[in-house]
Scaffold this motif. Structure first.
Motif, PDB file in Angstrom:
ATOM      1  N   VAL A 201      -0.968   0.900   3.571  1.00 17.50           N
ATOM      2  CA  VAL A 201      -1.312   2.075   2.773  1.00 17.50           C
ATOM      3  C   VAL A 201      -2.304   2.990   3.489  1.00 17.50           C
ATOM      4  O   VAL A 201      -2.114   4.210   3.551  1.00 17.50           O
ATOM      5  CB  VAL A 201      -1.863   1.640   1.392  1.00 17.50           C
ATOM      6  CG1 VAL A 201      -2.456   2.835   0.650  1.00 17.50           C
ATOM      7  CG2 VAL A 201      -0.758   1.009   0.564  1.00 17.50           C
ATOM      8  N   LYS A 202      -3.349   2.418   4.038  1.00 12.30           N
ATOM      9  CA  LYS A 202      -4.369   3.219   4.725  1.00 12.30           C
ATOM     10  C   LYS A 202      -3.810   3.949   5.949  1.00 12.30           C
ATOM     11  O   LYS A 202      -4.101   5.130   6.153  1.00 12.30           O
ATOM     12  CB  LYS A 202      -5.564   2.349   5.105  1.00 12.30           C
ATOM     13  CG  LYS A 202      -6.413   1.888   3.925  1.00 12.30           C
ATOM     14  CD  LYS A 202      -7.166   3.061   3.298  1.00 12.30           C
ATOM     15  CE  LYS A 202      -8.106   2.579   2.204  1.00 12.30           C
ATOM     16  NZ  LYS A 202      -8.836   3.731   1.584  1.00 12.30           N
ATOM     17  N   PRO A 203      -3.011   3.271   6.808  1.00 15.13           N
ATOM     18  CA  PRO A 203      -2.411   3.994   7.935  1.00 15.13           C
ATOM     19  C   PRO A 203      -1.494   5.136   7.493  1.00 15.13           C
ATOM     20  O   PRO A 203      -1.447   6.179   8.161  1.00 15.13           O
ATOM     21  CB  PRO A 203      -1.625   2.901   8.672  1.00 15.13           C
ATOM     22  CG  PRO A 203      -2.376   1.643   8.366  1.00 15.13           C
ATOM     23  CD  PRO A 203      -2.820   1.808   6.949  1.00 15.13           C
ATOM     24  N   ILE A 204      -0.767   4.955   6.385  1.00 13.90           N
ATOM     25  CA  ILE A 204       0.071   6.043   5.856  1.00 13.90           C
ATOM     26  C   ILE A 204      -0.813   7.218   5.460  1.00 13.90           C
ATOM     27  O   ILE A 204      -0.524   8.383   5.770  1.00 13.90           O
ATOM     28  CB  ILE A 204       0.908   5.563   4.653  1.00 13.90           C
ATOM     29  CG1 ILE A 204       1.976   4.575   5.103  1.00 13.90           C
ATOM     30  CG2 ILE A 204       1.558   6.750   3.945  1.00 13.90           C
ATOM     31  CD1 ILE A 204       2.801   3.995   3.974  1.00 13.90           C
ATOM     32  N   GLN A 205      -1.912   6.919   4.770  1.00 13.09           N
ATOM     33  CA  GLN A 205      -2.851   7.971   4.370  1.00 13.09           C
ATOM     34  C   GLN A 205      -3.383   8.716   5.596  1.00 13.09           C
ATOM     35  O   GLN A 205      -3.463   9.954   5.594  1.00 13.09           O
ATOM     36  CB  GLN A 205      -4.018   7.366   3.580  1.00 13.09           C
ATOM     37  CG  GLN A 205      -5.023   8.397   3.098  1.00 13.09           C
ATOM     38  CD  GLN A 205      -6.244   7.755   2.453  1.00 13.09           C
ATOM     39  OE1 GLN A 205      -6.701   6.692   2.879  1.00 13.09           O
ATOM     40  NE2 GLN A 205      -6.760   8.389   1.403  1.00 13.09           N
ATOM     41  N   ALA A 206      -3.707   7.978   6.653  1.00 15.89           N
ATOM     42  CA  ALA A 206      -4.246   8.594   7.868  1.00 15.89           C
ATOM     43  C   ALA A 206      -3.235   9.544   8.509  1.00 15.89           C
ATOM     44  O   ALA A 206      -3.604  10.625   8.988  1.00 15.89           O
ATOM     45  CB  ALA A 206      -4.657   7.511   8.865  1.00 15.89           C
ATOM     46  N   GLU A 207      -1.955   9.151   8.533  1.00 13.61           N
ATOM     47  CA  GLU A 207      -0.913  10.013   9.111  1.00 13.61           C
ATOM     48  C   GLU A 207      -0.728  11.282   8.275  1.00 13.61           C
ATOM     49  O   GLU A 207      -0.562  12.378   8.815  1.00 13.61           O
ATOM     50  CB  GLU A 207       0.409   9.251   9.209  1.00 13.61           C
ATOM     51  CG  GLU A 207       0.427   8.156  10.253  1.00 13.61           C
ATOM     52  CD  GLU A 207       0.194   8.696  11.654  1.00 13.61           C
ATOM     53  OE1 GLU A 207       0.892   9.644  12.055  1.00 13.61           O
ATOM     54  OE2 GLU A 207      -0.698   8.168  12.347  1.00 13.61           O
ATOM     55  N   LEU A 208      -0.772  11.140   6.958  1.00  8.47           N
ATOM     56  CA  LEU A 208      -0.617  12.301   6.074  1.00  8.47           C
ATOM     57  C   LEU A 208      -1.799  13.263   6.224  1.00  8.47           C
ATOM     58  O   LEU A 208      -1.629  14.491   6.142  1.00  8.47           O
ATOM     59  CB  LEU A 208      -0.488  11.839   4.625  1.00  8.47           C
ATOM     60  CG  LEU A 208       0.786  11.059   4.263  1.00  8.47           C
ATOM     61  CD1 LEU A 208       0.698  10.518   2.850  1.00  8.47           C
ATOM     62  CD2 LEU A 208       2.018  11.930   4.412  1.00  8.47           C
ATOM     63  N   GLU A 209      -2.987  12.703   6.441  1.00 10.08           N
ATOM     64  CA  GLU A 209      -4.172  13.558   6.590  1.00 10.08           C
ATOM     65  C   GLU A 209      -4.130  14.370   7.886  1.00 10.08           C
ATOM     66  O   GLU A 209      -4.795  15.408   7.982  1.00 10.08           O
ATOM     67  CB  GLU A 209      -5.443  12.705   6.525  1.00 10.08           C
ATOM     68  CG  GLU A 209      -5.753  12.220   5.111  1.00 10.08           C
ATOM     69  CD  GLU A 209      -7.053  11.441   5.016  1.00 10.08           C
ATOM     70  OE1 GLU A 209      -7.494  10.901   6.055  1.00 10.08           O
ATOM     71  OE2 GLU A 209      -7.628  11.381   3.914  1.00 10.08           O
ATOM     72  N   LYS A 210      -3.358  13.936   8.871  1.00  6.18           N
ATOM     73  CA  LYS A 210      -3.190  14.735  10.084  1.00  6.18           C
ATOM     74  C   LYS A 210      -2.494  16.056   9.769  1.00  6.18           C
ATOM     75  O   LYS A 210      -2.666  17.045  10.471  1.00  6.18           O
ATOM     76  CB  LYS A 210      -2.371  13.960  11.115  1.00  6.18           C
ATOM     77  CG  LYS A 210      -3.077  12.748  11.704  1.00  6.18           C
ATOM     78  CD  LYS A 210      -2.171  12.026  12.687  1.00  6.18           C
ATOM     79  CE  LYS A 210      -2.841  10.776  13.247  1.00  6.18           C
ATOM     80  NZ  LYS A 210      -1.932  10.046  14.181  1.00  6.18           N
ATOM     81  N   VAL A 211      -1.705  16.062   8.692  1.00  5.38           N
ATOM     82  CA  VAL A 211      -0.963  17.264   8.293  1.00  5.38           C
ATOM     83  C   VAL A 211      -1.716  18.034   7.217  1.00  5.38           C
ATOM     84  O   VAL A 211      -1.905  19.253   7.320  1.00  5.38           O
ATOM     85  CB  VAL A 211       0.444  16.888   7.774  1.00  5.38           C
ATOM     86  CG1 VAL A 211       1.203  18.142   7.329  1.00  5.38           C
ATOM     87  CG2 VAL A 211       1.226  16.144   8.849  1.00  5.38           C
TER      88      VAL A 211
END
Length: 298
Positions: A201-211
């Motif tokens: 979940v946290k890595p998904i959040q990190a990728e979305l925050e790049k956008v």
């Protein structure tokens, strides 16, 4: 727990005695006849069995056919044929015509997708029609080797499933940013679903925050215990405080994720475990209040 001491249950019993019709929302949740919830509702059903009742659910057929018995009892508490399922599971071989008879009697019906959209004035809910409309992502050499090393040894297949799923998920997460960049615009919200939580979940959040930017992506997963807190976060997402939301299977069935005039992209990172879970998932944003398209990407 003694449900008879629950003040909400006591109030419901009081109201039911005056009501002309009883509505049971999310009725599919009453599937285990031995559960505390089912035993509590049995008293309400027996109290109102001579009145009109309506059961509402997005997934009327449970994942295990044996669990459909309690719904049959709720529909026909006065008939001995169905009343027995108050205290026992449904066994298809012993009564193969039960479901058919309830349907032919006009007690069981479903609104087709187009009819539901017309009744609630909903825009289209786009989902893949076949395999050609699915999103295919490639594993790199390192990921493929790691997957092979877990898969190759002999032993229990069951013990390999979660590690293999995690490897696949990490490969998908690595490629998530480029996918989201192609979708993101000011009139769009993103929901990403995964059934895995730990280290995912946290890595998904990190990728979305790049956008979308830091602080613009929220999470609703098993770490949030209070239902009210889940609803609060969901409402802030709907209102645009967050541009993206990461959810797991703990997402409440009654939680509204409609976003009004904004388009919603629902990204399913891995298949839902059961058909019922998928029906409930895609119904989170595609519901009354959604006035722009919902696009499901798998």
């Amino acid at each position: 727990n003694d449900y008879t001491k629950n003040r909400y249950w006591q109030k419901t019993i009081e109201i039911c005695q005056r009501a002309d019709i009883t509505l049971f929302d999310e009725a599919h949740r009453l599937k285990n006849y031995a559960s505390n919830s089912s035993r509590a509702f049995s008293e309400i059903i027996d109290l109102t069995k001579d009145k009109n009742a309506m059961l509402l659910t997005a997934s009327p057929c449970p994942n295990r056919l044996r669990d459909i018995g309690y719904l049959l009892y709720m529909l026909n508490p006065n008939q001995e044929r169905f009343a027995k399922y108050k205290n026992q599971p449904f066994i298809y071989n012993l009564d193969p015509s039960a479901i058919r008879d309830v349907i032919l009697n006009g007690q069981w019906f479903m609104f087709p997708k187009k009819a539901t959209e017309k009744i609630f004035n909903l825009p289209p809910n786009h989902e893949p029609k076949d395999s050609s409309e699915l999103i295919y992502l490639d594993m790199n050499e390192e990921e493929a080797q790691e997957y092979f090393e877990v898969w190759r040894p002999s032993g229990s297949v069951g013990k390999k499933l979660i590690p293999l799923r995690r490897i696949l998920m990490k490969s998908k997460i690595r490629q998530l940013e480029s996918l989201i960049r192609d979708l993101a615009n000011k009139n769009q919200q993103t929901i990403v679903y995964t059934s895995l939580r730990k280290d995912i979940v946290k890595p998904i959040q990190a990728e979305l925050e790049k956008v979308y930017g830091r602080g613009n992506v929220c999470i609703i997963d098993g770490g949030i215990k209070e239902f009210k807190e889940k609803v609060r976060i969901a409402n802030e997402f709907r209102q645009g405080k967050y541009r993206a939301l990461v959810i797991t299977e703990v997402m409440g069935e009654g939680i509204d994720l409609s976003c009004g005039n904004k388009k919603v992209d629902l990204i399913v990172m891995e298949p839902c475990i059961t058909p019922g879970d998928y029906i409930q998932l895609k119904g989170r944003p595609h519901r009354f209040g959604q006035r722009n398209d919902t696009i499901i990407r798998i």
